[in-house]
Design a protein around this motif. Structure first.
Motif, PDB file in Angstrom:
ATOM      1  N   ALA A  24     -36.875  37.213  49.951  1.00  0.00           N
ATOM      2  CA  ALA A  24     -36.332  37.087  48.604  1.00  0.00           C
ATOM      3  C   ALA A  24     -35.313  38.179  48.297  1.00  0.00           C
ATOM      4  N   TYR A  48     -37.372  32.457  43.227  1.00  0.00           N
ATOM      5  CA  TYR A  48     -37.287  32.955  44.601  1.00  0.00           C
ATOM      6  C   TYR A  48     -38.276  32.225  45.508  1.00  0.00           C
ATOM      7  N   THR A  69     -42.280  39.306  43.709  1.00  0.00           N
ATOM      8  CA  THR A  69     -41.303  38.224  43.798  1.00  0.00           C
ATOM      9  C   THR A  69     -41.406  37.297  42.592  1.00  0.00           C
ATOM     10  N   SER A  76     -38.425  36.754  39.856  1.00  0.00           N
ATOM     11  CA  SER A  76     -37.893  35.435  39.522  1.00  0.00           C
ATOM     12  C   SER A  76     -37.613  35.314  38.030  1.00  0.00           C
TER      13      SER A  76
END
Length: 440
Positions: free
Chosen positions: A302, A336, A357, A361
């Motif tokens: 990511a 992501y 992650t 996002s």
């Protein structure tokens, strides 16, 4: 008047953040030096970013905060901290867990097995994954909306166990038993893991509260108790995972490296030396180590992608689903998690991408260190309020924040499912609503 509780607690109440730090550092060590030699774009970038996030979390935790002067003194060890109101909330929470967990199992599987659980554990797990009409059943809708009621039983029960009546202790132990049986029926280990995590938190809170236990002997005893809990859970986790594997038609050799598309296996690791190459122990260690650290691979992927706007809801699968359900607006393809599956093949919803992650996002990787600072600050703030006033609302929220911290390498657990989201929002509301008399 105000009391600098932040300074008061900094010297003797750092045990919570120390344990979080130790755990997160261990996951990073296993990721880079464990059984799996991961193929990611940049080991250095990933390592530096993880260090940055850990530093941000600690800076936030150590940020000073002031509370109004408390008239409670050592609430954990007198009757003030556990009165009639707390007992009512505790009993409602226990009965909610019992009813909702039994209803969950019966809705999905048709029956609640208490005698032959392990023989069908694997099949039940995959049957649960294929069950798609759960949210259309009324009792399950009720379970989702009222899940927050269940989040008080374990924190209150573990902290105040010695103050429970005999009947309350029986109800509490029955609640734990039913919850564990429900987990085994469904072939999942997370509810059991949450029980262990909250029990560990209760040990840490009591340790930080009692000045008299701040010595080498008590520290060794605390470490021993936590080690026993962790090892017990690892064994249970290993058994559950093995039964899941055995229940499939896939050959066992496949499970030697479930991440074969993304990593090679190392023949020798530092853990082989630590555990004298004992295959039984190493199998459990590697399974658990990969479980809590493999999400860093999703994070590494990511980090290579640009941010795409999810309008602040990309941190929660439940929020994304609700938004699409009621507005027909879909932001899932902007997350992501979805894009690393498209770009790198890291399967969304199968392997973890880390909670980092998920938060990125919603807010981007540039803002993520500030989110971690805020998380550390909130953990400390909630912890100090509980230590100072002993209110059950900050205790329940602290338990969920501790679970979130433990799952940072994996998933944003307390926001993912619809039930978890409703439960977390209820605790946040109650914490803020009841905090007006505590915080000035």
């Amino acid at each position: 008047m105000q009391s600098d509780v932040g300074m008061l607690g900094m010297k003797r109440n750092k045990v919570l953040i120390k344990v979080i730090n130790l755990y997160l550092i261990m996951t990073i060590i296993y990721y880079f030096f464990g059984r799996y030699d991961w193929t990611i774009p940049s080991n250095l970038k990933l390592f530096i970013y993880l260090v940055l996030l850990l530093l941000a979390l600690n800076i936030g935790y150590n940020f000073k905060y002031r509370f109004a002067i408390s008239h409670r003194n050592n609430h954990l060890y007198n009757s003030v901290g556990f009165m009639k109101k707390e007992r009512k909330v505790f009993l409602i929470s226990c009965f909610s867990i019992i009813v909702f967990q039994i209803a969950w199992v019966i809705t999905v599987l048709g029956s609640f097995d208490i005698s032959n659980i392990f023989s069908s554990l694997g099949e039940n797990y995959y049957e649960r994954l294929s069950f798609t009409t759960e949210e259309s059943v009324f009792i399950m809708q009720l379970r989702t909306i009222l899940w927050g009621l269940t989040l008080f039983a374990y924190p209150i029960g573990f902290i105040y166990f010695n103050k429970l009546t005999k009947v309350e202790k029986i109800i509490f132990l029955t609640t734990i038993t039913i919850d564990i049986l429900a987990s085994l029926n469904m072939g999942v280990s997370k509810p059991i893991g949450d029980i262990v995590i909250i029990l560990i938190l209760s040990l840490l809170v009591k340790k930080g509260e009692n000045k008299k236990t701040n010595n080498l002997f008590s520290n060794i005893k605390l470490f021993r108790n936590i080690a026993v809990l962790v090892i017990s859970f690892i064994i249970i986790f290993g058994v559950i995972q093995q039964i899941r594997d055995d229940s499939t038609d896939t050959q066992a050799s496949t499970f030697e490296n479930p991440y074969s598309k993304f990593a090679d296996l190392r023949a020798n690791t530092i853990f082989d030396i630590m555990f004298l190459k004992n295959d039984t122990i190493l199998k459990v260690v590697d399974r658990m180590g990969a479980y809590i650290s493999h999400g860093y691979t999703g994070l590494a992927f990511a980090l290579e992608l640009p941010f795409e706007n999810t309008y602040g809801i990309g941190f929660s699968r439940a929020l994304i689903e609700y938004t699409e359900q009621y507005t027909s607006i879909s932001v899932n393809e902007n997350t992501y998690m979805e894009r690393i599956e498209v770009e790198y093949g890291w399967p969304n919803g199968v392997y973890w991408p880390t909670a980092y992650t998920w938060f990125a996002s919603a807010f981007s990787f540039w803002l993520l260190p500030f989110i971690m600072f805020f998380l550390g600050y909130i953990i400390k703030r909630v912890e100090l309020r509980y230590r100072e006033y002993g209110d059950i609302y900050s205790l329940a929220l602290l338990s969920q924040l501790f679970i979130l911290a433990i799952y940072l390498p994996g998933n944003a657990q307390i926001f993912q499912s619809r039930a978890a989201l409703f439960g977390t929002l209820l605790l946040i509301f109650l914490y803020i609503y009841t905090g007006r008399k505590y915080e000035k």
